[in-house]
Structures are given as structure tokens and as C-alpha cells.
Design a protein around this motif. Sequence first.
Motif, PDB file in Angstrom:
ATOM      1  N   ARG A 113      -2.511   9.340   3.217  1.00  0.00           N
ATOM      2  CA  ARG A 113      -2.507   7.880   3.045  1.00  0.00           C
ATOM      3  C   ARG A 113      -1.112   7.297   3.283  1.00  0.00           C
ATOM      4  NH1 ARG A 113      -7.315   6.247   1.166  1.00  0.00           N
ATOM      5  NH2 ARG A 113      -8.609   7.738   0.004  1.00  0.00           N
ATOM      6  N   LEU A 114      -0.089   8.033   2.890  1.00  0.00           N
ATOM      7  CA  LEU A 114       1.285   7.585   3.145  1.00  0.00           C
ATOM      8  C   LEU A 114       1.580   7.526   4.639  1.00  0.00           C
ATOM      9  CD1 LEU A 114       3.252   9.518   0.370  1.00  0.00           C
ATOM     10  CD2 LEU A 114       3.000   7.036   0.556  1.00  0.00           C
ATOM     11  N   SER A 168       0.837  -1.206   0.000  1.00  0.00           N
ATOM     12  CA  SER A 168       0.000   0.000   0.000  1.00  0.00           C
ATOM     13  C   SER A 168       0.869   1.253   0.000  1.00  0.00           C
ATOM     14  CB  SER A 168      -0.923  -0.010   1.225  1.00  0.00           C
ATOM     15  OG  SER A 168      -1.766   1.117   1.241  1.00  0.00           O
ATOM     16  N   LEU A 169       1.956   1.223   0.759  1.00  0.00           N
ATOM     17  CA  LEU A 169       2.872   2.366   0.815  1.00  0.00           C
ATOM     18  C   LEU A 169       3.490   2.638  -0.554  1.00  0.00           C
ATOM     19  CD1 LEU A 169       4.387   4.450   2.640  1.00  0.00           C
ATOM     20  CD2 LEU A 169       6.167   2.715   2.905  1.00  0.00           C
ATOM     21  N   VAL A 198      -7.535   7.575  12.997  1.00  0.00           N
ATOM     22  CA  VAL A 198      -7.966   8.963  12.822  1.00  0.00           C
ATOM     23  C   VAL A 198      -7.823   9.385  11.356  1.00  0.00           C
ATOM     24  CG1 VAL A 198      -7.417  11.367  13.375  1.00  0.00           C
ATOM     25  CG2 VAL A 198      -7.520   9.666  15.198  1.00  0.00           C
ATOM     26  N   LEU A 199      -6.715   9.005  10.728  1.00  0.00           N
ATOM     27  CA  LEU A 199      -6.504   9.361   9.325  1.00  0.00           C
ATOM     28  C   LEU A 199      -7.532   8.682   8.416  1.00  0.00           C
ATOM     29  CD1 LEU A 199      -2.608   9.329   9.026  1.00  0.00           C
ATOM     30  CD2 LEU A 199      -4.133  11.299   8.980  1.00  0.00           C
ATOM     31  N   ASP A 255      -0.136   4.529   6.054  1.00  0.00           N
ATOM     32  CA  ASP A 255       0.602   3.297   5.755  1.00  0.00           C
ATOM     33  C   ASP A 255       1.792   3.128   6.700  1.00  0.00           C
ATOM     34  OD1 ASP A 255      -1.040   2.554   3.629  1.00  0.00           O
ATOM     35  OD2 ASP A 255       0.130   3.695   2.169  1.00  0.00           O
ATOM     36  N   ILE A 256       2.502   4.213   6.960  1.00  0.00           N
ATOM     37  CA  ILE A 256       3.653   4.152   7.867  1.00  0.00           C
ATOM     38  C   ILE A 256       3.198   3.765   9.271  1.00  0.00           C
ATOM     39  CG2 ILE A 256       5.457   5.534   8.987  1.00  0.00           C
ATOM     40  CD1 ILE A 256       5.623   7.136   6.345  1.00  0.00           C
ATOM     41  N   ALA A 257       2.053   4.334   9.710  1.00  0.00           N
ATOM     42  CA  ALA A 257       1.512   3.990  11.029  1.00  0.00           C
ATOM     43  C   ALA A 257       1.158   2.508  11.088  1.00  0.00           C
ATOM     44  CB  ALA A 257       0.283   4.848  11.329  1.00  0.00           C
ATOM     45  N   ASP A 258       0.561   1.980  10.016  1.00  0.00           N
ATOM     46  CA  ASP A 258       0.211   0.554   9.980  1.00  0.00           C
ATOM     47  C   ASP A 258       1.463  -0.322   9.990  1.00  0.00           C
ATOM     48  OD1 ASP A 258      -2.513   0.996   9.966  1.00  0.00           O
ATOM     49  OD2 ASP A 258      -2.673   0.996   7.780  1.00  0.00           O
ATOM     50  N   ILE A 259       2.529   0.139   9.349  1.00  0.00           N
ATOM     51  CA  ILE A 259       3.786  -0.602   9.358  1.00  0.00           C
ATOM     52  C   ILE A 259       4.361  -0.654  10.773  1.00  0.00           C
ATOM     53  CG2 ILE A 259       6.210  -0.475   8.621  1.00  0.00           C
ATOM     54  CD1 ILE A 259       5.181   0.476   5.881  1.00  0.00           C
TER      55      ILE A 259
END
Length: 226
Positions: A180-181, A157-158, A216-217, A184-188
Amino acid sequence: SESLERVPPGPMPLKEASLELIAKHLNNQGNKDKLIKIVQYGAQALLHYVYKDPNDPTTKRVSKIFWSLVLHRKLFRYLFFVNEMVNIRNRIKELSSKDPKVDKINSALLLGKNSTFFVFWLLDNAVYLSMGKLAQFNGGPAAMLSYKLWLVASICSLARNARLYLSAEDREEKEEQLLRLVQDIADIVVSLGFSKMADPHITWGHIGFAGIISAVLQLRLTWPKE
């Protein structure tokens, strides 16, 4: 009924307009899940930074909230793998299409993300059965593997969102892709933390804050434009 009463034509008062947008936003199942996610990961961060004494009654209550929401969200998202099956089929159609307008790299990255999440949801469903005592087996190994798959999906996704950010032409589109980037970093960070692949650098508290940021995003990105 989930339908909203129609507002008469003409300018809508600010408070009324905001209330309708909020109601419309919360009617979405995914957004409800993200609100619960904020509470879940908020409780996780509190357990790391504030409530550290396991014998403290407040710590026990916060811990109970956290684990109950973990189980609740797994049930809430049960059978999500069916949705990924549809996404995978659509991505394969795009990749096999001869239409020159189809972005094959974008479709390939989405296929990687959807395929990985398909297996992730299967494992997550199995973990729910174990945590809910509905099946007698150790769900720990399945959970650890699912977190690693979540990491792979987040990297796909990133990469996709980085391409879209670089190719975005107007300011609004670039700002959306930037959000969105960050998501993605938060999910990583969350997937690295839960999978213990970044121990001891990513703590329980880091996972909590990253989970809150991601939720939140997502709520911000899905906010109705009208």
C-alpha cells in the motif's frame, strides 16, 4: 446473472479454482476499472517511449486508445463523490466517538483523504462534462486543481499506511502495508506529473509506469483470499 455456479464439496482442481477466483475478482467494479487503467497508462508510456512520431498511424491509434479510456474511466467513476460523502460521515462519527479503542489519528487522516477526494471527484465530474462536450467550458483549470487534490489525498494515505506499517505485528500484515505504501508513492508520482508540479523531472513516461504500478498493486491487494 453475475452469480457463479456453486462447486460441489471437496478439493477443487487448481485451474478451476483459479478461474473462479479470477471471475470473482473481475465482478468487482473497482477491479474492472483498474484493468482499464493498466491499458490507459500503458498506452501513455508507449506514446512517450515508443510511438513518438505524431504522423505515424500507429501513434494515432495508441493516442486514440489513451484518450478514449481517459474519458471512459471518468464516466465509469461518475458520482463517486457520493461514496466519499458516506465515508466523511463515518469518519466524523469516529472522531466524535468516546470509545477509547478508536484510533483518532487514523480517523483524522482518513477524513483528510476522504474530504479531499470528495472535492476531487466533483472536479473530475466537471472535467468529464467538458471533455465529452456536454458542457461548454474550459475544464483545464478544474483538471489541474483536481490533480493537486489527488496529491494531497495520496499524502494523507501515505501517512496513514506508514503508521499502520510501523504498528503491524505479523509478517503478512506488514507485507500488505508495504504494498500500500508503494501504491501511495506511485499515486503521488502520477499526481505530481499531471499537475506539472514536478516538471521536467516527471515525464509522461514516468506517469505511465507509475499508473500501471498503482493499478497492478490495487488488483493484488484486492485479490480474494478464499
